[in-house]
Every structure is written in C-alpha cells, then in structure tokens.
Design a protein around this motif. Structure first.
Motif, short mmCIF file in Angstrom:
data_model
loop_
_atom_site.label_atom_id
_atom_site.label_comp_id
_atom_site.label_asym_id
_atom_site.label_seq_id
_atom_site.Cartn_x
_atom_site.Cartn_y
_atom_site.Cartn_z
N TRP A 51 0.81 -1.22 0.00
CA TRP A 51 0.00 0.00 0.00
C TRP A 51 0.84 1.28 0.00
O TRP A 51 0.44 2.29 -0.58
N ILE A 52 2.07 1.20 0.58
CA ILE A 52 2.93 2.40 0.54
C ILE A 52 3.34 2.68 -0.92
O ILE A 52 3.22 3.81 -1.41
N LEU A 53 3.79 1.63 -1.64
CA LEU A 53 4.19 1.81 -3.05
C LEU A 53 3.00 2.24 -3.91
O LEU A 53 3.11 3.09 -4.80
N GLN A 54 1.82 1.65 -3.60
CA GLN A 54 0.62 1.96 -4.38
C GLN A 54 0.21 3.43 -4.21
O GLN A 54 -0.11 4.11 -5.20
N ILE A 55 0.26 3.92 -2.97
CA ILE A 55 -0.14 5.32 -2.72
C ILE A 55 0.86 6.27 -3.38
O ILE A 55 0.47 7.20 -4.10
N LEU A 56 2.18 6.00 -3.19
CA LEU A 56 3.20 6.88 -3.79
C LEU A 56 3.08 6.87 -5.32
O LEU A 56 3.09 7.93 -5.98
N GLY A 57 2.95 5.65 -5.89
CA GLY A 57 2.84 5.52 -7.35
C GLY A 57 1.63 6.25 -7.89
O GLY A 57 1.71 6.96 -8.90
N SER A 58 0.49 6.09 -7.21
CA SER A 58 -0.73 6.73 -7.68
C SER A 58 -0.58 8.26 -7.66
O SER A 58 -1.00 8.94 -8.60
N ILE A 59 0.03 8.79 -6.57
CA ILE A 59 0.18 10.25 -6.46
C ILE A 59 1.02 10.77 -7.64
O ILE A 59 0.65 11.74 -8.32
N LEU A 60 2.17 10.10 -7.91
CA LEU A 60 3.04 10.55 -9.01
C LEU A 60 2.32 10.45 -10.36
O LEU A 60 2.35 11.38 -11.17
N ALA A 61 1.63 9.28 -10.59
CA ALA A 61 0.97 9.06 -11.88
C ALA A 61 -0.16 10.07 -12.09
O ALA A 61 -0.31 10.63 -13.19
N ILE A 62 -0.96 10.30 -11.04
CA ILE A 62 -2.08 11.24 -11.17
C ILE A 62 -1.53 12.66 -11.42
O ILE A 62 -2.01 13.37 -12.31
N ALA A 63 -0.48 13.03 -10.69
CA ALA A 63 0.11 14.38 -10.88
C ALA A 63 0.63 14.53 -12.31
O ALA A 63 0.35 15.53 -12.98
N GLY A 64 1.35 13.51 -12.80
CA GLY A 64 1.92 13.57 -14.16
C GLY A 64 0.84 13.68 -15.22
O GLY A 64 1.00 14.41 -16.21
N SER A 65 -0.28 12.98 -15.02
CA SER A 65 -1.37 13.03 -15.99
C SER A 65 -2.06 14.40 -15.96
O SER A 65 -2.35 14.97 -17.02
#
Ligand code: HEM
Length: 248
Positions: free
Chosen positions: A113-127
């Motif tokens: 869940w730590i990797l998932q939350i960090l990954g989602s934040i970066l991906a959503i910001a980039g999009s």
C-alpha cells in the motif's frame, strides 16, 4: 551439554535434511520445482525490463537538463508512478518476487500500500500536468487510455482502503467483494497505463529520438506488463470462483 544431546540433535538435523532432500526430489519429479524456477526467472525478467523502460524514459525526460518542461515532467512522473512504483506494488504480493518473498504477509501488505499510494500520487500528478497543458483533452488514444488508467487508479486507491480495512467494513461491503474488485480495478488501471505508455512511445517526439528502438521498447512494455499481471489475474479467478461457489 552431554554428548548424547549433541548426537540426538545431529540425528534430528540429518533426519530433517534427508526429509528436505526427499521433498526437493519429490518436487523435481512432480515438476513444481521447475515451475517455481520458471516463475522466478520470469520475475527477474520483469525487473530487468522495468529497469530498461524506466531508465530510458528518465534519460529522455532529463536529457535537456533542469528545469523540466511540462511534457518532460509528465513523462517522468507517469513512468515513475505507473511503471516503477505501481509495478513493484503489484509484484510485492507475488510469491515469487525476489525482494519481497522473505517478508511476512503483514509487511508485504505494508510495502504494497505504501508503493501503491506513492505511485498513484506521481501518476495522477503527471497526468494532470499534461492534461492542463493541452488545449484539447482526451482526443487521442494515448489520452483516452490515460483517462481510463487515471479513473481506475483513483477507484482502486479508494477501494484498496476498503480491502485493507476489510474486517472493519465487513457490514457495508463483504471482505471478498472489496478484495476481488480491488484486484480487478488494479489490473485494468495497470493494463491501461501500459497501453498508454505504448502509444506514448509511438509519438513523433519519442520516435524522433528513439527511431526503430521505440518498437523494442513497446515490446518490452507489453512483456513485463503481461508477467506482472499473471499473478493478480490468477488470484482474481480463484477468489471469484470461491465466491460464486459460496452463493450457488
Ligand atoms: C504511463 C505513461 C503515461 C501516461 C499515464 C500518460 C498520460 C497522459 C495524459 C493524461 C495526457 C493528457 C491527455 C489529454 O489531455 O488528452 C497525455 C498527453 C500526452 N502525452 Fe502522455 N502519458 C504517458 C507517457 C507518455 C510518454 C512516454 C510520452 C512520450 C513522448 C508521452 C507524450 C504525451 C504527449 C505528446 C501528449 C499530448 C498529446 C496527447 O494528448 O496525446 N506520454 N499523456
């Protein structure tokens, strides 16, 4: 310690060793040992391909130095978010994953869940950065698949919390359902991000830099995405079968 104590532990060790050897032999004969080796090899291949894709994309993103233009921020954040952190978040739960298979289930879940939350934040910001930079939105296959990935990533993030607290939420949403839907939304989000990346590698600005290597990068992306999604797909079918049996 009396000599007989040493002798008996030695005997136990020998007995355990021969049991383990017998087990190993049985595994080899039954073929499960070969399957396990094959799955570990696939896992290693997935990590190598993730490294190549993320490394090359970061090189392209940073090649003209800082500060990064919106398009470069977009590429760097999306690939780090989806293809590095989210990929590792999914792999962390795979029984054959190199870096996490020694972790206890509780720690694997934490890593996930730590990797998932960090990954989602970066991906959503980039999009969002690129969507705000565009005059017209969602008019290309790249943008449309990115939108699917974005929506399912957001749902999967919220739904992941329901899975994490499945016991507490059991009256509102049965535990099995929150887990099955979380796996399904996660597979769609990650799969859509892979298709988006392939369309990204097909863009002229990328092809001008990579020329024919762009096709190799597309192939690498498809291969590692397939390897990463095998395990959640199997879990999804097994859990669904169990739930269907429960209700039939
Ligand atoms: C997983 C990785 C990627 C994701 C999730 C992603 C997502 C997005 C999103 C959300 C947009 C805005 C769409 C719109 O407003 O219609 C966009 C646009 C764009 N992206 Fe990506 N992208 C990724 C990788 C790349 C890569 C590797 C390139 C390489 C050049 C790239 C180049 C572009 C360009 C040129 C646009 C503007 C044109 C268009 O909207 O199609 N992207 N991307």
């Amino acid at each position: 310690m009396p000599p007989n104590a040493i002798d008996s532990s030695f005997d136990m060790d020998t007995e355990n060793n021969s049991k383990t050897n017998n087990q190993g032999l049985q595994e080899i004969v039954s073929g499960s040992y070969l399957i396990a080796i094959f799955q570990s090899a696939l896992n290693l291949l997935a990590h190598i391909l993730i490294g190549v894709i993320v490394g090359i994309t970061l090189h392209v993103g940073f090649q003209s130095g800082l500060p990064l233009e919106p398009i470069q921020q977009h590429i760097v954040l999306c690939v780090l978010g989806y293809q590095l952190l989210m990929a590792e978040a999914i792999l962390s739960l795979c029984p054959h994953n190199g870096w996490s298979n020694r972790l206890q289930l509780e720690d694997k879940r934490k890593a996930h869940w730590i990797l998932q939350i960090l990954g989602s934040i970066l991906a959503i910001a980039g999009s969002i950065i690129k969507a705000l930079d565009n005059d017209v939105n969602w008019n290309t296959y790249h943008g449309q698949f990115a939108l699917v990935a974005l929506v399912f990533t957001t749902i999967s993030l919220v739904n992941g919390l329901a899975s994490l607290y499945a016991y507490e939420f059991r009256k509102v949403l049965p535990g099995n359902w929150s887990k099955i839907t979380h796996i399904c939304f996660g597979i769609v989000a990650f799969g859509a991000s892979c298709i988006t990346l392939c369309y990204g590698f097909d863009k002229l600005i990328f092809r001008n830099w990579a020329s024919e290597s762009a096709d190799t990068l597309i192939a690498f992306t498809v291969i590692f995405t397939f390897i990463i999604l095998i395990n959640p797909a199997i879990t999804f079918f097994n859990k669904s079968k169990r739930v269907i049996k429960m209700y039939s």
